[in-house]
Each structure stands twice: as structure tokens, then as C-alpha cells.
Design a protein around this motif. Structure first.
Motif, mmCIF file in Angstrom:
data_model
loop_
_atom_site.group_PDB
_atom_site.id
_atom_site.type_symbol
_atom_site.label_atom_id
_atom_site.label_comp_id
_atom_site.label_asym_id
_atom_site.label_seq_id
_atom_site.Cartn_x
_atom_site.Cartn_y
_atom_site.Cartn_z
ATOM 1 N N ILE A 92 60.851 59.954 83.380
ATOM 2 C CA ILE A 92 61.757 61.093 83.225
ATOM 3 C C ILE A 92 61.566 61.659 81.814
ATOM 4 C CG2 ILE A 92 64.131 61.921 83.491
ATOM 5 C CD1 ILE A 92 63.593 60.457 85.958
ATOM 6 N N PRO A 93 60.650 62.612 81.641
ATOM 7 C CA PRO A 93 60.335 63.102 80.300
ATOM 8 C C PRO A 93 61.549 63.751 79.628
ATOM 9 C CG PRO A 93 58.722 63.895 81.913
ATOM 10 C CD PRO A 93 59.833 63.253 82.677
ATOM 11 N N GLY A 94 61.659 63.518 78.345
ATOM 12 C CA GLY A 94 62.710 64.189 77.571
ATOM 13 C C GLY A 94 64.088 63.555 77.700
ATOM 14 N N VAL A 95 64.233 62.580 78.581
ATOM 15 C CA VAL A 95 65.546 61.949 78.732
ATOM 16 C C VAL A 95 65.472 60.524 78.181
ATOM 17 C CG1 VAL A 95 67.340 61.241 80.356
ATOM 18 C CG2 VAL A 95 66.031 63.327 80.775
ATOM 19 N N ALA A 96 66.126 60.307 77.057
ATOM 20 C CA ALA A 96 66.090 58.998 76.417
ATOM 21 C C ALA A 96 66.660 57.948 77.368
ATOM 22 C CB ALA A 96 66.885 59.018 75.121
ATOM 23 N N THR A 97 66.060 56.763 77.331
ATOM 24 C CA THR A 97 66.503 55.672 78.199
ATOM 25 C C THR A 97 68.009 55.435 78.054
ATOM 26 O OG1 THR A 97 64.326 54.701 77.955
ATOM 27 C CG2 THR A 97 66.056 53.250 78.768
ATOM 28 N N MET A 98 68.473 55.404 76.806
ATOM 29 C CA MET A 98 69.898 55.254 76.508
ATOM 30 C C MET A 98 70.745 56.293 77.231
ATOM 31 S SD MET A 98 71.234 53.004 74.687
ATOM 32 C CE MET A 98 71.824 52.414 73.140
ATOM 33 N N GLN A 99 70.298 57.540 77.120
ATOM 34 C CA GLN A 99 71.059 58.653 77.704
ATOM 35 C C GLN A 99 71.116 58.486 79.225
ATOM 36 O OE1 GLN A 99 69.085 62.388 77.168
ATOM 37 N NE2 GLN A 99 70.702 63.562 78.173
ATOM 38 N N PHE A 100 69.974 58.145 79.790
ATOM 39 C CA PHE A 100 69.911 57.966 81.233
ATOM 40 C C PHE A 100 70.869 56.861 81.682
ATOM 41 C CE2 PHE A 100 68.233 56.274 85.182
ATOM 42 C CZ PHE A 100 67.960 57.428 85.905
ATOM 43 N N LEU A 101 70.852 55.752 80.947
ATOM 44 C CA LEU A 101 71.720 54.622 81.291
ATOM 45 C C LEU A 101 73.182 55.037 81.246
ATOM 46 C CD1 LEU A 101 70.002 51.771 79.237
ATOM 47 C CD2 LEU A 101 70.098 51.985 81.727
ATOM 48 N N LYS A 102 73.514 55.810 80.224
ATOM 49 C CA LYS A 102 74.909 56.196 80.053
ATOM 50 C C LYS A 102 75.362 57.100 81.207
ATOM 51 C CE LYS A 102 78.150 57.596 76.565
ATOM 52 N NZ LYS A 102 78.359 58.096 75.205
ATOM 53 N N ALA A 138 63.936 50.322 69.974
ATOM 54 C CA ALA A 138 63.079 51.502 69.885
ATOM 55 C C ALA A 138 62.732 52.019 71.286
ATOM 56 C CB ALA A 138 61.812 51.177 69.110
ATOM 57 N N MET A 139 62.529 51.065 72.201
ATOM 58 C CA MET A 139 62.180 51.461 73.561
ATOM 59 C C MET A 139 63.328 52.226 74.224
ATOM 60 S SD MET A 139 60.478 48.974 76.370
ATOM 61 C CE MET A 139 61.420 49.040 77.866
ATOM 62 N N LEU A 140 64.541 51.859 73.880
ATOM 63 C CA LEU A 140 65.715 52.510 74.484
ATOM 64 C C LEU A 140 65.856 53.957 74.033
ATOM 65 C CD1 LEU A 140 68.282 49.600 74.136
ATOM 66 C CD2 LEU A 140 67.016 50.282 76.179
ATOM 67 N N ARG A 141 65.272 54.256 72.883
ATOM 68 C CA ARG A 141 65.346 55.633 72.392
ATOM 69 C C ARG A 141 64.256 56.512 72.988
ATOM 70 N NH1 ARG A 141 67.154 52.932 67.671
ATOM 71 N NH2 ARG A 141 65.038 52.661 66.918
ATOM 72 N N ARG A 142 63.245 55.864 73.548
ATOM 73 C CA ARG A 142 62.150 56.651 74.136
ATOM 74 C C ARG A 142 62.553 57.207 75.493
ATOM 75 N NH1 ARG A 142 57.358 52.486 73.698
ATOM 76 N NH2 ARG A 142 56.465 53.851 75.304
ATOM 77 N N PRO A 143 61.907 58.318 75.906
ATOM 78 C CA PRO A 143 62.225 58.851 77.233
ATOM 79 C C PRO A 143 61.933 57.805 78.306
ATOM 80 C CG PRO A 143 60.586 60.245 76.124
ATOM 81 C CD PRO A 143 60.920 59.136 75.189
ATOM 82 N N LEU A 144 62.777 57.757 79.308
ATOM 83 C CA LEU A 144 62.740 56.693 80.297
ATOM 84 C C LEU A 144 61.377 56.591 80.991
ATOM 85 C CD1 LEU A 144 64.287 54.485 81.813
ATOM 86 C CD2 LEU A 144 64.981 56.228 83.464
ATOM 87 N N LYS B 439 64.081 63.140 91.070
ATOM 88 C CA LYS B 439 65.426 63.376 91.593
ATOM 89 C C LYS B 439 65.924 62.153 92.358
ATOM 90 C CE LYS B 439 66.751 66.350 94.794
ATOM 91 N NZ LYS B 439 66.547 67.553 95.612
ATOM 92 N N PHE B 440 65.070 61.609 93.201
ATOM 93 C CA PHE B 440 65.469 60.435 93.981
ATOM 94 C C PHE B 440 65.743 59.249 93.062
ATOM 95 C CE2 PHE B 440 64.048 56.478 96.183
ATOM 96 C CZ PHE B 440 65.161 56.342 97.000
ATOM 97 N N TYR B 441 64.890 59.083 92.077
ATOM 98 C CA TYR B 441 65.061 57.961 91.148
ATOM 99 C C TYR B 441 66.433 58.049 90.471
ATOM 100 C CZ TYR B 441 63.898 54.640 87.410
ATOM 101 O OH TYR B 441 63.882 53.571 86.538
ATOM 102 N N ALA B 442 66.744 59.234 89.963
ATOM 103 C CA ALA B 442 68.034 59.400 89.269
ATOM 104 C C ALA B 442 69.198 59.207 90.231
ATOM 105 C CB ALA B 442 68.099 60.782 88.611
ATOM 106 N N VAL B 457 66.284 68.713 84.010
ATOM 107 C CA VAL B 457 66.028 69.993 83.348
ATOM 108 C C VAL B 457 66.289 69.874 81.848
ATOM 109 C CG1 VAL B 457 66.817 72.372 83.125
ATOM 110 C CG2 VAL B 457 66.377 71.417 85.390
ATOM 111 N N ASN B 458 67.362 69.184 81.491
ATOM 112 C CA ASN B 458 67.636 69.026 80.069
ATOM 113 C C ASN B 458 66.550 68.222 79.375
ATOM 114 O OD1 ASN B 458 69.946 70.485 79.047
ATOM 115 N ND2 ASN B 458 71.148 69.355 80.546
ATOM 116 N N GLY B 459 65.936 67.302 80.097
ATOM 117 C CA GLY B 459 64.790 66.596 79.539
ATOM 118 C C GLY B 459 63.615 67.542 79.347
ATOM 119 N N PHE B 460 63.436 68.403 80.324
ATOM 120 C CA PHE B 460 62.342 69.379 80.296
ATOM 121 C C PHE B 460 62.465 70.336 79.093
ATOM 122 C CE2 PHE B 460 61.042 73.682 81.789
ATOM 123 C CZ PHE B 460 59.682 73.464 81.962
ATOM 124 N N VAL B 461 63.697 70.666 78.727
ATOM 125 C CA VAL B 461 63.893 71.652 77.655
ATOM 126 C C VAL B 461 64.191 71.014 76.298
ATOM 127 C CG1 VAL B 461 64.705 73.398 79.278
ATOM 128 C CG2 VAL B 461 66.369 71.951 78.118
#
Ligand SMILES: Nc1ncnc2c1ncn2[C@@H]1O[C@H](COP(=O)(O)OP(=O)(O)OP(=O)(O)O)[C@@H](O)[C@H]1O
Ligand SMILES: [Mg+2]
Lengths: 251, 489
Positions: A92-102, A138-144, B439-442, B457-461
Motif C-alpha cells: 500500500i504505497p504512501g500509507v505508513a504501516t503505523m497509520q494503516f494499523l491505526k 523504522a519498519m513501522l514508519r515505512r509504507p505498508l 482494496k480487498f487487503y484493506a 488515495v491518500n497514500g497515492f497523493v
């Protein structure tokens, strides 16, 4: 906990049937291993359990704690306690692992009518769980999963599982791509989650993982059906002789 | 259902009637008669108590405009605008210009409260730790109040409505107004020069770092009324300023016109950071109503080592036609353009930038993220032009488009024009669909579909979001989520 009755499912796009009359019961507290040759439908079964809409259930039932889950979407099923550790975790590019978890933890809490976690509480939980799996901050801050090594991805899956505290854990080839040490860490992580009200399905090709996560039952999936069930001895038999005999007997 | 088919079906059920700022305020207004003529321009100029030279400037522009043709090269479609069927001036009664907060109609204060824009300085100050932002609030054709003026004055910064600046700082206006976007630049810019009503004026003198974020909130309230914003920002040698504009409008069935001109001037070593969160009413699910946002924004890096950066989050408007640009005149000057353009429903966006390299060792960077959903059309149109004397110019461009569903369109139209062989130009572009796997993963983790899409999308931007001033980054992320609501069932 989980009851699958005469399940038939096909690929929505082209109608190919993949699951062909599958029956499986997994009780609370049980660890069930599913084994089977490549392409037999193991991952497909895990996707169908979690509600992926590429597949259509044409017949049969899936009951979780006595309730049908077929009408629920993947997010609703997750909130009901189904967790899938993916064979191929998705980046999941651009989404930090931390953020995703939260987001994931809080969405599930919301769905169950619970309070959102406070930030300190959230951070504490993540730190504890990550330390057990030897995942560094550090890994948690990287995109998932982006740029994670194969082993790191699998560890991140178990981290999510630990934090989401599901009641039904489905592990799809979590052992693939892990070195010996990592395999041990991951298995310890899974074992730590064992509890009388939690069921675990372990999909694997190798006895090696089952040396660490000891199954109560072992099932052989072939061409979309469970063709043989047994206890852990069955896994040893498969390790020694391969699938040919069992397939031959079933045919 | 196959995944793709499902997305398509969900998008078919699209409903973008979720605009949160669509309320209308009933307030007594002072209006010019409908239509456009020299008399109307005289009316506007008189309302604003402008000096004679300003009126002449407007009338000149108007006469030029009468000879011009509306441009048709953008990938947008709309019925012909009847410029005589619009009102060109509307002001809340009693506000011929900005006053102090005590004199502002409480009804208006409530509007801004509802929009979440703080106008009372004490309240802002009372909000512990929240960083302070000075606000110029423009309602239809007039600025109703500008906050923190006194404090800014102490630092030497002038922040006021352009109408006031024309009266109070005529020399600066004469020197700079129209010096970046000439009155005859293009059809809408010329129209704007003739009838512009209000906007902000910022002057940061030599060596001053503006002590707070400046911002202008534009609100179009009146029916059939065009808003002709005019903003001018000047940063003298070594000065720095960060400015943000935000905009909203009520939900209306008919289209409204916002034709703005924004000019930025950066002298030696100066830096201007200009951010936009554009959230004009986009029209309803059937494509009815919404703002036509026809905007000319240009920055002039007039001085050596000067820097101008445009960051925009475009989520609103029925049609957006907008190319914030940089003229890199000074040696070693730098231009940046960071853009997120989200289109949903029937929205049409044709936006991008122009980087004109004139000076030596100039550099520019363009990061554009387009997201299209529904039946919308989203075009990136950009130009990088390296002139003959621009030794060692560099440009990096990255344009990524993300599609949600398959009835929307994404287009990338880059123009590159190099007249100096030492130039180094890099261009990357990608177009992708929102991935069903992601999408499915999330969703498997318990994240509902709309939140999952917003997260992806927020990751994309993200690369662009992080360019926004901190205070607005969270707001922008939420806004992107909101504007994609209804992109699934
Ligand atoms: N979405 C799909 N489109 C086309 N074919 C599919 C799809 N999903 C599954 N299949 C096919 O269904 C069969 C079962 O696949 P599945 O991934 O479930 O096997 P598996 O038992 O997990 O195999 P492995 O041990 O290699 O992981 C394979 O033949 C696969 O190609
Ligand atoms: Mg598999």
C-alpha cells in the motif's frame, strides 16, 4: 466456530468452479492444518472465507459461530473476527504501516461499537506486539509492505493479526519465504495467540511449520474438496509419501 | 461479480450530493444591475472608491476583452456563457469594504463559523497551541474582514484586501498589478482585469519572514453572480511568505463563474509558498450546477535565487481550468508545482502548470496526482519551456493518474520546448486503476470500502500532501475522502 457445508464456489468472471462441495468444521481452540497440491484451491478457500468478490458461492453455507457470513462484505467479516494472513501481502504505497494499523484497529472497534483507541494506548500496543516479532520501529514508519522483504511481509501480517485479535485466523503459507529464525519467531507469535475461543487454520505445504505450530487436525484439499482428514500423523504421512496415494484412494 | 464489474456498478450508483458547504445564506445585498458594460465597470470602480487611473485600467481591459475570443483548447465542455446574464457585483449590505470584526454582520460571522473559518482573533489566540493564521474573508464581491492586520503591520507585512490596497498603496499597485499577468494575457484574465472585485494583497518587505500563515477564504453566495478574484503577492529581497486560499459556494442548480487572476512576484532570494484548497461546489450527481473555475495564476521569480511553489488540492468545481505557472527569470531561481486534482461525478478538470525557464541554472519540479472517479474527466496539461539563454536548466516532472471505475477519463498532455542544449529534463507519467488487491487487503483488515479507497488515495497523493502547511494537510486529506464519497456504493 467455523462450519463449511457443501461449499461450491466459482470464479465470478468466467464461471470456473474451484471449490466443489467442500465440508470442513473447525472448533474453537482448534488448530487445523490444510495441505494440498498447488492449485487445489487453498488460497481460494481463504479468499472466499474473507469475502473476496472475485468468487461466487453457488451452493452451500459458511457459518461462523452458527451465523451465515455469506452476505457480509470483507470489512464486516473482519469485524466479526476473521483474519487472513495473505500468501502474498499487498503493498500500500504512501500509507505508513503505523497509520494503516491505526485505521484498521479503530475501524474494527467502531464496527463493534467500541471506543477508538487513544494514541498512547495504540502506540503502546503496537510497540509491544512489534517487539515480540522483532519488527523494528523504522519498519513501522515505512509504507505498508512496500519494499519489505518476503520475511518482513510475513512478519507484518502476524503483527496485524496480533493487534486485531481475531477469533478465526487463516494463515496462507505464512512459512514460505521465512528463514529458520524468522519461522520460529512467527510460529511463536501464532502460538502466543492460541486461546480456547480462537480457531486457527494453517495452510502450508511443509511439515516444518507444523513442528512449531502443532495442529489438532490435518485436512487434505484436492480439486476443491477435502479428500482426507486426520490428526498430525497425516501431515507426517504426506511429508514422507506425497499426495499420490491419498489422491489415488480418493479417486 | 467480477471485481472490475463491481467497481463499475458502484460508481454507477454514484452520488456526489454530499457537498458539506452547500448552504445558502440569506443576507441583504447590494448588487450591480445584471450585465456587463462600461457603466457596470464604472459602478464597480465607484463602489470601491477607486482612483481614476484604476478605472481607466479596467476600461482599457474591457475594450480589449470585447475583441477577444473565448479559448477552446482545453478538454472541457460547457454551454456558451452569456456574459450579459451575470451580476458582476454583489456585496452584503453595509459592507463596502472590510471593517473591524465588531462591525461585521453577525450573520456573516456565522457563515464563516459554519465553514470552520475563525475570524475572531481572540478565539484563535485562545485556542491553545493551534498555530495562528491570518484570514482575509471575501464574500461574493467584497472582503468583509481581515484578521491580525495590526500584528502583521508591526512586522512590516501588509495584508489587506486588494480594494483597500488600491486606495492605500497606489504606488505598489501601480508598480506590480498586471506585471505578471498582463491585462491582455488571455480571455478570462482580461475579463478579470475589467471587472475584478476583491481578493487579497500581500506585501512582505525586504528581509522579513512573515510571522504567520496568511490565508484568504472565498465564498460565493449570490445567485448568478460571477466572482472575479484578484490577488497580488509581493515578496521583496530575502522575504518569505506562505499563503493559503480556500473556497466554497452554496449548492445551486445553475452554474456560477469564478474567474480569478493571481500574481506573485519574488525578488532576489525571496520565497513564496502558495497553497490552494479548492472546494467550490462541484454540481450534483447529474452534473447540474457547480462552479466554473477559470483561473490564471502565475508567479514571477524575478530575482536571483528566488523560489515560488504552488501546491494545490483541487476537489471542487464543475469545471476547472487552471495552470499555476512560474516564470523563472532570475538566475538559480526555482519553481515548484505540486498538485492533487480529484474529480468525481461529472466534474471536468483541465489543469497543470507552465515552467518558463529564462535564467541560468534555473530548476523546476512538477508533481501532479490526478484522481478520477464517476464520469469525470481529468486532464493534466503542462508546459516546460527552456529558453535560449537558460543555461543548465533542469526540470523534473512526475504525473500520476489514478482511475476509480471505468467511466472516467485521465489524460496527460505535456508540452516540452527546449532551446538550450544544456537542459536536463526528466518526465515520468503513470496511469493506474485503483487496485482491487489493495482494496480487498484493506477491507480484510476491517476497513470499510469508502475508507479503504480514501486511505489508498491518500497514500497515492502523499508526496503532495506533505508539501502543504501542516495546519491544512489533515484538512486536505479529509476533503479528499469526502469528495470521493459516493465513488462507491
Ligand atoms: N481469480 C482467478 N482467476 C483465474 N483463476 C483463478 C483465480 N483464482 C484461482 N484461480 C485458479 O484456481 C485454482 C486454485 O488456486 P489457488 O490459488 O486457490 O490454489 P492453492 O491451492 O492456493 O495453490 P498454491 O499451493 O500454489 O498456493 C488454480 O488453478 C488457480 O489458477
Ligand atoms: Mg495458495
Amino acid at each position: 466456530m467455523l462450519e463449511i457445508r457443501n461449499l461450491h464456489a466459482r470464479i465470478a468472471e468466467d464461471g470456473t468452479e474451484i471449490i466443489r462441495g467442500l465440508n470442513l468444521t473447525v472448533r474453537a481452540g482448534e488448530v487445523a492444518a490444510i495441505m494440498g497440491p498447488n492449485g487445489s484451491g487453498k488460497s481460494t478457500l481463504s479468499y472466499i472465507l474473507s469475502g473476496r468478490d472475485d468468487y461466487e458461492v453457488t451452493e452451500g453455507e459458511i457459518l461462523l459461530n452458527g451465523e451465515s457470513i455469506l452476505e457480509l462484505n470483507p470489512a464486516e467479516r473482519a469485524s466479526k473476527g476473521i483474519f487472513l494472513a495473505f500468501q502474498y501481502p499487498v503493498e500500500i504505497p504512501g500509507v505508513a504501516t503505523m497509520q494503516f494499523l491505526k485505521v484498521a484497529m479503530n475501524e474494527q472497534r467502531k464496527a463493534r461499537g467500541e471506543e477508538e483507541l487513544t494514541t498512547p494506548d495504540f502506540i503502546r500496543r503496537v510497540k509491544e506486539a512489534a517487539a515480540k516479532l522483532q519488527i523494528d520501529q523504522a519498519m513501522l514508519r515505512r509504507p505498508l509492505n512496500v519494499g519489505f522483504s518476503g520475511g518482513e511481509k510475513k512478519r507484518a501480517e502476524i503483527l496485524q493479526m496480533a493487534l486485531l485479535e481475531p477469533s478465526l485466523c487463516v494463515l496462507d503459507e505464512t512459512d514460505s519465504g521465512l528463514d529458520i529464525d524468522a519461522l520460529k519467531i512467527v510460529a511463536d507469535g501464532v502460538n502466543a495467540l492460541k486461546s480456547p475461543d480462537r480457531a486457527t487454520i494453517v495452510i502450508t505445504h511443509y511439515q516444518r511449520l507444523l513442528d512449531y505450530i502443532i495442529p489438532d487436525t490435518v485436512h487434505v484439499l484436492y480439486k476443491g474438496q477435502i479428500i482426507r482428514s486426520g490428526d498430525k500423523a497425516l501431515a507426517h504421512e504426506l511429508e514422507a509419501n506425497g499426495y499420490a496415494d491419498i489422491i489415488g484412494q480418493a479417486a | 461479480m467480477p471485481a472490475v464489474q463491481e467497481t463499475v456498478d458502484q460508481v454507477r450508483r454514484i452520488d456526489i450530493d454530499q457537498y458539506k458547504y452547500g448552504f445558502e445564506t440569506v443576507i441583504e445585498v447590494d448588487k450591480a444591475p445584471k450585465g456587463l458594460s462600461e457603466d457596470i465597470i464604472r459602478f464597480i470602480s465607484a463602489k470601491k472608491q477607486e482612483p481614476e487611473w484604476m478605472l481607466e485600467w479596467r476600461l482599457d481591459a474591457y475594450r480589449r476583452w470585447l475583441t477577444m475570443e473565448e479559448p477552446t483548447w482545453a478538454r472541457v465542455e460547457y454551454p456558451k456563457i452569456d456574459f450579459n446574464d451575470l451580476y458582476y457585483y454583489a456585496a452584503p449590505k453595509g459592507t463596502s469594504g472590510p471593517t473591524s470584526i465588531e462591525d461585521v454582520d453577525p450573520e456573516l460571522l456565522r457563515v464563516y463559523e459554519k465553514l470552520g473559518i475563525p475570524l475572531r482573533e481572540q478565539e484563535i489566540l485562545a485556542g491553545v497551541k493551534t498555530s495562528r493564521v491570518a484570514v482575509d474573508a471575501v464574500f461574493d464581491s467584497v472582503s468583509v474582514v481581515t484578521t491580525f492586520k495590526k500584528e502583521l503591520q508591526k512586522a512590516g507585512v501588509i495584508f489587506m484586501s486588494i480594494s483597500e490596497a488600491i486606495r492605500e498603496h497606489p504606488d505598489l499597485i501601480k508598480q506590480y498589478l498586471g506585471s505578471v499577468v498582463s491585462t491582455t494575457d488571455n480571455y478570462y484574465a482580461t475579463l478579470n482585469a475589467a471587472v475584478f472585485t476583491d481578493g487579497s494583497f500581500v506585501f512582505v518587505p525586504k528581509g522579513v519572514r512573515c510571522p504567520m500563515e496568511l490565508s484568504t477564504y472565498f465564498r460565493i453566495n449570490e445567485k448568478n453572480t460571477g466572482q472575479f478574484e484578484r490577488t497580488l503577492i509581493i515578496a521583496e529581497e530575502g522575504a518569505y511568505v506562505s499563503y493559503l486560499e480556500g473556497c466554497t459556494a452554496p449548492q445551486r442548480d445553475e452554474n456560477q463563474l469564478h474567474a480569478a487572476v493571481v500574481e506573485l512576484v519574488a525578488l532576489d532570494d525571496a520565497e513564496i509558498k502558495y497553497s490552494t484548497v479548492q472546494n467550490w461546489y462541484p454540481g450534483d450527481a447529474q452534473g447540474k450546477g457547480g462552479i466554473y473555475n477559470f483561473v490564471t495564476k502565475r508567479g514571477d521569480c524575478r530575482g536571483h535565487r528566488s523560489k515560488i511553489s504552488w501546491t494545490q488540492v483541487e476537489t471542487g468545481s464543475a469545471i476547472t481550468w487552471k495552470y499555476p505557472s512560474c516564470i523563472l527569470r532570475g538566475d538559480e531561481s526555482r519553481g515548484e508545482f505540486y498538485s492533487i486534482a480529484v474529480s468525481n461525478g461529472h466534474q471536468q478538470i483541465d489543469s497543470g502548470t507552465k515552467m518558463i525557464h529564462l535564467g541560468k541554472n534555473t530548476s523546476s519540479r512538477i508533481i501532479s496526482k490526478g484522481i478520477s472517479a464517476g464520469k469525470s474527466n481529468n486532464t493534466y496539461r503542462g508546459q516546460v519551456s527552456i529558453h535560449r539563454r537558460a543555461e543548465n536548466a533542469r526540470n523534473f516532472t512526475n504525473c500520476d493518474s489514478l482511475l476509480i471505475g471505468d467511466r472516467c477519463g485521465a489524460h496527460t498532455v505535456p508540452y516540452i520546448d527546449v532551446k538550450n542544449a544544456s537542459a536536463q529534463i526528466e518526465h515520468e507519467a503513470t496511469t493506474s486503476k485503483i487496485s482491487e488487491d489493495q482494496k480487498f487487503y484493506a477491507m480484510q483488515r476491517g476497513i470499510p470500502e469508502e475508507e479503504a479507497i480514501a486511505l489508498i488515495v491518500n497514500g497515492f497523493v502523499k508526496d503532495v500532501i506533505q508539501e502543504l502547511p501542516m495546519e491544512f494537510a489533515v484538512e486536505a486529506q479529509k476533503l479528499i475522502g469526502i469528495s470521493l464519497e459516493g465513488s462507491v456504493g
